[in-house]
Design a protein around this motif. Structure first.
Motif, PDB file in Angstrom:
ATOM      1  N   LEU A 158      34.273  33.770  41.930  1.00 41.54           N
ATOM      2  CA  LEU A 158      33.888  35.057  41.349  1.00 41.54           C
ATOM      3  C   LEU A 158      33.409  34.850  39.909  1.00 41.54           C
ATOM      4  O   LEU A 158      33.918  33.996  39.193  1.00 41.54           O
ATOM      5  CB  LEU A 158      35.070  36.032  41.327  1.00 41.54           C
ATOM      6  CG  LEU A 158      35.523  36.629  42.657  1.00 41.54           C
ATOM      7  CD1 LEU A 158      36.636  37.648  42.416  1.00 41.54           C
ATOM      8  CD2 LEU A 158      34.365  37.292  43.399  1.00 41.54           C
ATOM      9  N   ASP A 159      32.450  35.701  39.490  1.00 38.70           N
ATOM     10  CA  ASP A 159      32.005  35.623  38.094  1.00 38.70           C
ATOM     11  C   ASP A 159      33.039  36.311  37.188  1.00 38.70           C
ATOM     12  O   ASP A 159      33.911  37.046  37.679  1.00 38.70           O
ATOM     13  CB  ASP A 159      30.593  36.224  37.947  1.00 38.70           C
ATOM     14  CG  ASP A 159      30.547  37.684  38.330  1.00 38.70           C
ATOM     15  OD1 ASP A 159      31.404  38.452  37.851  1.00 38.70           O
ATOM     16  OD2 ASP A 159      29.665  38.076  39.119  1.00 38.70           O
ATOM     17  N   PRO A 160      32.968  36.053  35.864  1.00 36.51           N
ATOM     18  CA  PRO A 160      34.002  36.590  34.961  1.00 36.51           C
ATOM     19  C   PRO A 160      34.182  38.104  35.037  1.00 36.51           C
ATOM     20  O   PRO A 160      35.309  38.598  34.978  1.00 36.51           O
ATOM     21  CB  PRO A 160      33.512  36.166  33.572  1.00 36.51           C
ATOM     22  CG  PRO A 160      32.664  34.970  33.827  1.00 36.51           C
ATOM     23  CD  PRO A 160      32.021  35.183  35.162  1.00 36.51           C
ATOM     24  N   MET A 161      33.080  38.854  35.214  1.00 34.32           N
ATOM     25  CA  MET A 161      33.195  40.317  35.293  1.00 34.32           C
ATOM     26  C   MET A 161      33.995  40.731  36.526  1.00 34.32           C
ATOM     27  O   MET A 161      34.836  41.633  36.481  1.00 34.32           O
ATOM     28  CB  MET A 161      31.801  40.979  35.371  1.00 34.32           C
ATOM     29  CG  MET A 161      31.062  41.028  34.066  1.00 34.32           C
ATOM     30  SD  MET A 161      32.037  41.811  32.771  1.00 34.32           S
ATOM     31  CE  MET A 161      32.022  43.505  33.326  1.00 34.32           C
ATOM     32  N   ALA A 162      33.709  40.046  37.644  1.00 31.67           N
ATOM     33  CA  ALA A 162      34.404  40.380  38.899  1.00 31.67           C
ATOM     34  C   ALA A 162      35.882  39.994  38.804  1.00 31.67           C
ATOM     35  O   ALA A 162      36.745  40.711  39.316  1.00 31.67           O
ATOM     36  CB  ALA A 162      33.735  39.684  40.076  1.00 31.67           C
ATOM     37  N   ILE A 163      36.167  38.874  38.135  1.00 29.34           N
ATOM     38  CA  ILE A 163      37.571  38.463  37.967  1.00 29.34           C
ATOM     39  C   ILE A 163      38.309  39.530  37.155  1.00 29.34           C
ATOM     40  O   ILE A 163      39.419  39.947  37.517  1.00 29.34           O
ATOM     41  CB  ILE A 163      37.669  37.077  37.274  1.00 29.34           C
ATOM     42  CG1 ILE A 163      37.200  35.995  38.241  1.00 29.34           C
ATOM     43  CG2 ILE A 163      39.100  36.793  36.806  1.00 29.34           C
ATOM     44  CD1 ILE A 163      37.220  34.591  37.693  1.00 29.34           C
ATOM     45  N   LYS A 164      37.658  40.006  36.090  1.00 31.12           N
ATOM     46  CA  LYS A 164      38.277  41.028  35.234  1.00 31.12           C
ATOM     47  C   LYS A 164      38.549  42.293  36.055  1.00 31.12           C
ATOM     48  O   LYS A 164      39.632  42.874  35.995  1.00 31.12           O
ATOM     49  CB  LYS A 164      37.316  41.330  34.075  1.00 31.12           C
ATOM     50  CG  LYS A 164      37.886  42.180  33.002  1.00 31.12           C
ATOM     51  CD  LYS A 164      37.010  42.072  31.740  1.00 31.12           C
ATOM     52  CE  LYS A 164      37.416  43.145  30.752  1.00 31.12           C
ATOM     53  NZ  LYS A 164      36.502  44.277  30.714  1.00 31.12           N
ATOM     54  N   GLU A 165      37.564  42.678  36.864  1.00 37.63           N
ATOM     55  CA  GLU A 165      37.714  43.899  37.664  1.00 37.63           C
ATOM     56  C   GLU A 165      38.806  43.720  38.715  1.00 37.63           C
ATOM     57  O   GLU A 165      39.595  44.636  38.967  1.00 37.63           O
ATOM     58  CB  GLU A 165      36.374  44.254  38.329  1.00 37.63           C
ATOM     59  CG  GLU A 165      36.198  45.695  38.656  1.00 37.63           C
ATOM     60  CD  GLU A 165      36.581  46.634  37.500  1.00 37.63           C
ATOM     61  OE1 GLU A 165      35.998  46.517  36.421  1.00 37.63           O
ATOM     62  OE2 GLU A 165      37.479  47.476  37.697  1.00 37.63           O
ATOM     63  N   LEU A 166      38.842  42.528  39.305  1.00 40.66           N
ATOM     64  CA  LEU A 166      39.873  42.269  40.319  1.00 40.66           C
ATOM     65  C   LEU A 166      41.270  42.327  39.694  1.00 40.66           C
ATOM     66  O   LEU A 166      42.202  42.878  40.288  1.00 40.66           O
ATOM     67  CB  LEU A 166      39.627  40.909  40.982  1.00 40.66           C
ATOM     68  CG  LEU A 166      40.627  40.527  42.076  1.00 40.66           C
ATOM     69  CD1 LEU A 166      40.672  41.575  43.186  1.00 40.66           C
ATOM     70  CD2 LEU A 166      40.297  39.163  42.665  1.00 40.66           C
TER      71      LEU A 166
END
Ligand code: ATP
Length: 228
Positions: A158-166
């Motif tokens: 996952l990209d950093p934005m998706a990791i943050k959202e997850l």
């Protein structure tokens, strides 16, 4: 709540999981932590009903194979599987219909928006990158509004934005009282969220820690197991 008792999984002569048991209360985030080959994915896939195993798995007190347990349960695999000829949005609608969910188009929009998939909603399964597929898979799982959710190595790819959202999503699931089980070898990714950690080695749980127990211990000390 998730309860696993006496789980044994053999692949031919290989005993991948040896008599594993643990339970997770509502609103608890549990981590299966361990090196490659420790048996984390095998446990997750067994609970998800993808493998034949011996033992007892209960979801909200119901046997995991019970149709009512399946209705309140979701699984996000390490390697997402998608229908090649369905679009992102059609995947969401497929899950909505399969589970007979009372979900509005606006709720689907909001989930797609959260994971930056809104402008990808018309892309076909075979046009998506692995990271995009993972995000669709997470959205589909969340659509179910599960009481118990399993994530197999969710941060990988996952990209950093998706990791943050997850991470935000996991925090919200926890405060909504959902039981969350995550397999990972990247403890730092879920560090602020976990409640109980099960350290695995060669198919067994060799250590069980609460966040309090683990305070002051180095990550590698937990990861490589307990000595002495
Ligand atoms: P990783 O982090 O590499 O995914 P893991 O902790 O999830 O590792 P598993 O994938 O559950 O570990 O594997 C546990 C053991 O079972 C390993 O010895 C592995 O080689 C074996 N194994 C897993 N899947 C199969 C299979 N389909 N056939 C035979 N052996 C398997």
């Amino acid at each position: 709540m998730l309860e696993v008792r006496n789980l044994v999984k053999k692949y031919g002569k290989i005993v991948a999981v040896k008599d594993v048991g643990f339970s997770l209360e509502n609103g608890t985030v549990g981590i299966l932590l361990g090196p490659n080959g420790a048996g984390k994915s095998t446990i997750i896939k067994s609970i998800a009903g993808l493998l034949r195993f011996t033992g007892d798995v209960r979801i909200e007190g119901m046997p995991a194979r019970d149709v009512n347990a399946k209705r309140v349960f979701a699984y996000v695999p390490e390697i997402p599987a998608m229908f090649e000829m369905l679009t992102v949005r059609e995947h969401m609608n497929y899950v909505k219909q399969a589970y007979a969910l009372d979900v509005t188009e606006e709720e689907i929009d909001a989930l797609l928006e959260r994971f930056e998939l809104r402008d990808k909603q018309d892309k076909l399964g075979n046009e998506l990158s692995k990271g995009m597929m993972q995000k669709v898979s997470i959205c589909c799982a969340l659509l179910i509004k599960p009481r118990v959710i399993l994530f197999d190595e969710p941060m990988v790819g996952l990209d950093p934005m998706a990791i943050k959202e997850l991470k935000n999503v996991i925090g919200e699931l926890k405060s909504d009282g959902v039981t969350v089980l995550i397999s990972t070898h990247m403890l730092e990714m879920v560090e602020e969220l976990w409640d109980v950690m099960f350290v695995m080695e060669e198919g067994t749980i060799i250590g069980e820690y609460t966040k309090e127990d683990a305070k002051g211990k180095a990550l590698d000390e937990l990861f490589f197991g307990i000595t002495g």
